[in-house]
Design an enzyme around this catalytic site. Structure first.
Site, PDB file in Angstrom:
ATOM      1  N   ARG A 230      -2.644   8.460  13.152  1.00 20.30           N
ATOM      2  CA  ARG A 230      -2.685   8.046  11.743  1.00 20.30           C
ATOM      3  C   ARG A 230      -3.926   7.214  11.434  1.00 20.30           C
ATOM      4  O   ARG A 230      -4.452   7.267  10.327  1.00 20.30           O
ATOM      5  CB  ARG A 230      -1.412   7.304  11.336  1.00 20.30           C
ATOM      6  CG  ARG A 230      -1.382   7.030   9.846  1.00 20.30           C
ATOM      7  CD  ARG A 230       0.007   6.813   9.289  1.00 20.30           C
ATOM      8  NE  ARG A 230       0.604   5.568   9.663  1.00 20.30           N
ATOM      9  CZ  ARG A 230       1.801   5.427  10.235  1.00 20.30           C
ATOM     10  NH1 ARG A 230       2.521   6.497  10.547  1.00 20.30           N
ATOM     11  NH2 ARG A 230       2.278   4.249  10.531  1.00 20.30           N
TER      12      ARG A 230
ATOM     13  N   TYR B 153       0.789  -1.233   0.000  1.00 23.72           N
ATOM     14  CA  TYR B 153       0.000   0.000   0.000  1.00 23.72           C
ATOM     15  C   TYR B 153       0.819   1.280   0.000  1.00 23.72           C
ATOM     16  O   TYR B 153       0.360   2.311  -0.510  1.00 23.72           O
ATOM     17  CB  TYR B 153      -0.971   0.008   1.192  1.00 23.72           C
ATOM     18  CG  TYR B 153      -0.345   0.159   2.554  1.00 23.72           C
ATOM     19  CD1 TYR B 153      -0.290   1.392   3.195  1.00 23.72           C
ATOM     20  CD2 TYR B 153       0.172  -0.949   3.236  1.00 23.72           C
ATOM     21  CE1 TYR B 153       0.258   1.530   4.459  1.00 23.72           C
ATOM     22  CE2 TYR B 153       0.715  -0.823   4.494  1.00 23.72           C
ATOM     23  CZ  TYR B 153       0.772   0.412   5.106  1.00 23.72           C
ATOM     24  OH  TYR B 153       1.325   0.541   6.348  1.00 23.72           O
TER      25      TYR B 153
ATOM     26  N   ASP C  13      -7.715   1.875   9.225  1.00 24.67           N
ATOM     27  CA  ASP C  13      -6.832   1.855   8.056  1.00 24.67           C
ATOM     28  C   ASP C  13      -7.539   1.283   6.824  1.00 24.67           C
ATOM     29  O   ASP C  13      -7.359   1.753   5.703  1.00 24.67           O
ATOM     30  CB  ASP C  13      -5.585   0.989   8.301  1.00 24.67           C
ATOM     31  CG  ASP C  13      -4.955   1.151   9.669  1.00 24.67           C
ATOM     32  OD1 ASP C  13      -5.678   1.460  10.629  1.00 24.67           O
ATOM     33  OD2 ASP C  13      -3.742   0.934   9.782  1.00 24.67           O
TER      34      ASP C  13
ATOM     35  N   TYR D 183      -6.421 -11.586  10.507  1.00 25.52           N
ATOM     36  CA  TYR D 183      -6.967 -10.797  11.614  1.00 25.52           C
ATOM     37  C   TYR D 183      -8.492 -10.954  11.620  1.00 25.52           C
ATOM     38  O   TYR D 183      -9.233 -10.021  11.289  1.00 25.52           O
ATOM     39  CB  TYR D 183      -6.590  -9.316  11.471  1.00 25.52           C
ATOM     40  CG  TYR D 183      -5.111  -9.022  11.559  1.00 25.52           C
ATOM     41  CD1 TYR D 183      -4.269  -9.813  12.340  1.00 25.52           C
ATOM     42  CD2 TYR D 183      -4.539  -7.954  10.866  1.00 25.52           C
ATOM     43  CE1 TYR D 183      -2.913  -9.542  12.431  1.00 25.52           C
ATOM     44  CE2 TYR D 183      -3.183  -7.675  10.954  1.00 25.52           C
ATOM     45  CZ  TYR D 183      -2.373  -8.478  11.731  1.00 25.52           C
ATOM     46  OH  TYR D 183      -1.022  -8.206  11.816  1.00 25.52           O
TER      47      TYR D 183
ATOM     48  N   GLY E 183      -6.335   9.580  10.660  1.00 22.02           N
ATOM     49  CA  GLY E 183      -5.940  10.196   9.386  1.00 22.02           C
ATOM     50  C   GLY E 183      -6.383   9.367   8.194  1.00 22.02           C
ATOM     51  O   GLY E 183      -6.923   9.888   7.213  1.00 22.02           O
ATOM     52  N   TRP E 184      -6.177   8.043   8.291  1.00 22.98           N
ATOM     53  CA  TRP E 184      -6.636   7.153   7.218  1.00 22.98           C
ATOM     54  C   TRP E 184      -8.144   7.329   7.004  1.00 22.98           C
ATOM     55  O   TRP E 184      -8.624   7.374   5.867  1.00 22.98           O
ATOM     56  CB  TRP E 184      -6.381   5.692   7.583  1.00 22.98           C
ATOM     57  CG  TRP E 184      -4.971   5.186   7.614  1.00 22.98           C
ATOM     58  CD1 TRP E 184      -4.373   4.494   8.640  1.00 22.98           C
ATOM     59  CD2 TRP E 184      -3.979   5.253   6.576  1.00 22.98           C
ATOM     60  NE1 TRP E 184      -3.086   4.143   8.308  1.00 22.98           N
ATOM     61  CE2 TRP E 184      -2.814   4.590   7.044  1.00 22.98           C
ATOM     62  CE3 TRP E 184      -3.958   5.813   5.294  1.00 22.98           C
ATOM     63  CZ2 TRP E 184      -1.649   4.475   6.295  1.00 22.98           C
ATOM     64  CZ3 TRP E 184      -2.787   5.703   4.536  1.00 22.98           C
ATOM     65  CH2 TRP E 184      -1.658   5.048   5.033  1.00 22.98           C
TER      66      TRP E 184
ATOM     67  N   ASP F 212      -4.914  -4.051   2.780  1.00 21.49           N
ATOM     68  CA  ASP F 212      -3.798  -3.153   2.457  1.00 21.49           C
ATOM     69  C   ASP F 212      -3.383  -3.268   0.995  1.00 21.49           C
ATOM     70  O   ASP F 212      -2.904  -2.301   0.395  1.00 21.49           O
ATOM     71  CB  ASP F 212      -2.583  -3.458   3.345  1.00 21.49           C
ATOM     72  CG  ASP F 212      -2.786  -3.040   4.792  1.00 21.49           C
ATOM     73  OD1 ASP F 212      -3.725  -2.259   5.063  1.00 21.49           O
ATOM     74  OD2 ASP F 212      -2.010  -3.494   5.654  1.00 21.49           O
TER      75      ASP F 212
ATOM     76  N   HIS G   1      -9.961  -6.850   8.361  1.00 21.49           N
ATOM     77  CA  HIS G   1      -8.806  -6.113   7.841  1.00 21.49           C
ATOM     78  C   HIS G   1      -7.899  -7.032   7.016  1.00 21.49           C
ATOM     79  O   HIS G   1      -7.405  -6.638   5.958  1.00 21.49           O
ATOM     80  CB  HIS G   1      -8.022  -5.466   8.986  1.00 21.49           C
ATOM     81  CG  HIS G   1      -6.996  -4.500   8.495  1.00 21.49           C
ATOM     82  ND1 HIS G   1      -7.329  -3.370   7.774  1.00 21.49           N
ATOM     83  CD2 HIS G   1      -5.642  -4.504   8.574  1.00 21.49           C
ATOM     84  CE1 HIS G   1      -6.226  -2.723   7.454  1.00 21.49           C
ATOM     85  NE2 HIS G   1      -5.187  -3.386   7.921  1.00 21.49           N
ATOM     86  N   LYS G   2      -7.690  -8.230   7.529  1.00 22.71           N
ATOM     87  CA  LYS G   2      -6.941  -9.263   6.799  1.00 22.71           C
ATOM     88  C   LYS G   2      -7.507 -10.615   7.216  1.00 22.71           C
ATOM     89  O   LYS G   2      -8.079 -10.727   8.303  1.00 22.71           O
ATOM     90  CB  LYS G   2      -5.444  -9.240   7.157  1.00 22.71           C
ATOM     91  CG  LYS G   2      -4.728  -7.936   6.878  1.00 22.71           C
ATOM     92  CD  LYS G   2      -3.265  -8.004   7.322  1.00 22.71           C
ATOM     93  CE  LYS G   2      -2.606  -6.633   7.165  1.00 22.71           C
ATOM     94  NZ  LYS G   2      -1.193  -6.643   7.589  1.00 22.71           N
TER      95      LYS G   2
END
Length: 413
Positions: free
Chosen positions: A254, A74, A179, A172, A257-258, A124, A168-169
């Protein structure tokens, strides 16, 4: 004889002084030449100066993020997405070639993406699809379209929480991270708009995109502060997860922020008449208010957003760059009140004055970037305050330079 010797000695001294003087003059001239020669011209805007600095640091786009081997991930996608916007403004072929090099190196003639595994179901990996969305309309290379189709197929098969939120993955399970909204949703929305012909399928994707924002708001937002926790575990089994809510412990700069960037970028492609559009704009306004409330008086934001005075916390560059971009774009597009442009300008000025440095050759550095932060994994990341402040701090992390370039473009600095 003595007189002759005396003259010879004086001549030798004079000659020595003359040679020394010439050497010093040459040395001074050489130093002057080094000072004058700029790898990155200082008369350009900050967006170009940072982009040229990234190219100087990483001549091969596949090595962005300090990589030793070419890989699909990413971080290059983030910087190259910023690079595409610089190219669109300047039409400088150097930027286009840099972007093309990344895709050309990693995608073979059949459209197979090197180092990418669909079976990992890792959100990602979707982010670099933005590179293909940029390149394919220009090149019409079939391999780029095939690679985009592969990335879209991942999103169609991505494992989900019981209410429809993307894991997310795959490794996970039952976890949504802030994110992931930025990694997947801008690509998914744009791909649907530009490449899905079946109207029902297109609407299904739009609805699914909006649902991800609905769910992260529902599960991760703290009602008191308006901030969102970095991660949510539906199973509540992770050591980092609150046993009642499933949330991680802290508000990470962050991570937020994402999320902010995800909202302003998705709105570029979500149709005006889609009912989810107004919801995302509402979420963006709530986000802007909450983020402004924790902005430091310097104009920057802290690594752990709401704990500025706590020992070990620091004013961090990547989150600050992301917020600056999200606010500036949000105002330009009419999603946010104009007062947030003042917030963005204050933050940008603080970045330049405190966290940006310029080398003698003109190369621009963005300092005080958190290198990485996540949850779980091996070694285990427990999401504690100590964890977030203890991760490596470095200069020129692409998760900062990319948003810095985009913020610079938005503010036209």
């Amino acid at each position: 004889m003595k007189t002759t010797t005396k003259y010879i000695t004086l001549f030798a001294i004079a000659l020595g002084l003359s040679i020394t003087s010439c050497k010093e003059a040459k040395k001074e001239n050489s130093q002057e030449t080094v000072k004058i020669e700029k790898v990155v011209p200082e008369n350009l805007k900050w967006s170009e100066r940072m982009m040229l600095s990234e190219i100087e640091r990483f001549p091969e786009a596949t090595k962005l993020d300090f990589a030793t081997k070419a890989r699909w991930t990413y971080t290059p996608g983030l910087v190259l997405s910023a690079c595409s916007r610089v190219y669109e403004q300047t039409k400088n072929q150097k930027y286009y070639d840099y972007i093309y090099d990344y895709a050309n190196t990693l995608i073979d003639s059949t459209g197979t993406i090197a180092t990418y595994k669909l079976s990992n179901q890792n959100l990602d990996m979707i982010k670099s699809g933005d590179v293909l969305l940029f390149l394919y309309p220009i090149t019409k290379e079939e391999r780029f379209l095939k690679a985009m189709e592969t990335l879209n197929s991942q999103l169609e098969s991505q494992p989900k929480t019981s209410d429809g939120g993307y894991w997310h993955k795959k490794r996970y399970p039952y976890q949504m991270w802030l994110d992931g909204l930025y990694m997947a949703e801008p690509f998914h929305t744009r791909y649907a708009k530009e490449y899905i012909e079946d109207e029902a399928q297109k609407q299904k994707i739009y609805n699914d995109v909006v649902l991800q924002f609905d769910l992260i708001q529902k599960h991760s937002r703290d009602e008191k502060s308006g901030l969102l926790y970095h991660g949510w575990d539906e199973s509540k089994e992770q050591k980092w997860a609150n046993k009642e809510t499933g949330n991680s412990q802290h508000f990470w700069s962050r991570g937020m922020g994402w999320y902010g960037m995800a909202m302003v970028d998705v709105l570029d492609f979500l149709p005006e008449n889609h009912p989810g559009r107004e919801k995302i704009i509402t979420y963006l306004n709530q986000f802007a208010e909450a983020i402004t409330n924790v902005q430091d008086e310097s104009g920057l934001w802290w690594q752990v957003l709401d704990q500025g005075n706590r020992e070990g916390n620091y004013l961090e560059a990547t989150g600050t760059s992301m917020f600056t971009y999200a606010f500036a774009k949000g105002v330009r597009k009419g999603y946010l009140d104009k007062k947030y442009l003042d917030v963005a300008n204050k933050a940008y000025t603080a970045l330049i004055n405190n966290l940006v440095s310029v080398e003698e050759n003109g190369v621009v550095n963005l300092n005080k970037c958190c290198a990485v932060a996540g949850l779980g994994g091996n070694p285990y990341r427990d999401g504690s305050y100590e964890y977030y402040i203890g991760e490596t701090i470095r200069s020129n992390d692409p998760k900062g330079t990319g948003p810095f370039i985009m913020a610079s473009l938005e503010l036209n600095k």
